[in-house]
Design a protein around this motif. Structure first.
Motif, PDB file in Angstrom:
ATOM      1  N   ALA A 103       0.831  -1.201   0.000  1.00 35.30           N
ATOM      2  CA  ALA A 103       0.000   0.000   0.000  1.00 35.30           C
ATOM      3  C   ALA A 103       0.872   1.259   0.000  1.00 35.30           C
ATOM      4  N   ARG A 104       1.952   1.220   0.760  1.00 37.48           N
ATOM      5  CA  ARG A 104       2.877   2.367   0.775  1.00 37.48           C
ATOM      6  C   ARG A 104       3.540   2.536  -0.590  1.00 37.48           C
ATOM      7  N   SER A 122       2.174   1.709  -3.456  1.00 37.27           N
ATOM      8  CA  SER A 122       1.126   2.254  -4.337  1.00 37.27           C
ATOM      9  C   SER A 122       0.935   3.745  -4.131  1.00 37.27           C
ATOM     10  N   ARG A 123       0.920   4.160  -2.866  1.00 34.62           N
ATOM     11  CA  ARG A 123       0.768   5.599  -2.583  1.00 34.62           C
ATOM     12  C   ARG A 123       1.935   6.388  -3.158  1.00 34.62           C
ATOM     13  N   SER A 124       3.148   5.846  -3.035  1.00 34.03           N
ATOM     14  CA  SER A 124       4.320   6.525  -3.588  1.00 34.03           C
ATOM     15  C   SER A 124       4.235   6.614  -5.104  1.00 34.03           C
ATOM     16  N   ASP A 131       1.483   6.634  -6.857  1.00 34.58           N
ATOM     17  CA  ASP A 131       0.394   7.559  -7.197  1.00 34.58           C
ATOM     18  C   ASP A 131       0.816   9.019  -7.158  1.00 34.58           C
ATOM     19  N   VAL A 132       1.776   9.349  -6.287  1.00 34.75           N
ATOM     20  CA  VAL A 132       2.247  10.736  -6.212  1.00 34.75           C
ATOM     21  C   VAL A 132       3.500  10.960  -7.059  1.00 34.75           C
TER      22      VAL A 132
END
Length: 70
Positions: free
Chosen positions: A33-34, A36-38, A40-41
């Motif tokens: 999840a971390r 994916s968040r990275s 995404d940004v």
């Protein structure tokens, strides 16, 4: 089948250990999840780092380790 992966530094091992301690069997999902968040940004460096940590968590949590540890 033996899995090979790159560990960037001892901090990655510490992060993997921290995730396992805090999230238990959900540690790999948290690392993913971390990542994916990275992604995404647009932070490719942290994306790659968290993907590596997710693989490391999976390996550390495995019952049948079949590799040489250095």
């Amino acid at each position: 089948m033996q899995q090979h992966f790159y560990i960037a530094d001892s901090e990655a091992v510490a992060d993997a250990h921290e995730l396992l301690t805090h999230y238990g069997e959900n540690a790999r999902s948290e690392a993913a999840a971390r990542a994916s968040r990275s992604r995404d940004v647009g932070n490719i460096v942290h994306f790659c780092r968290w993907r590596q940590i997710a693989r490391l968590v999976e390996w550390m949590d495995s019952e049948d380790i079949d590799a040489t540890l250095h």
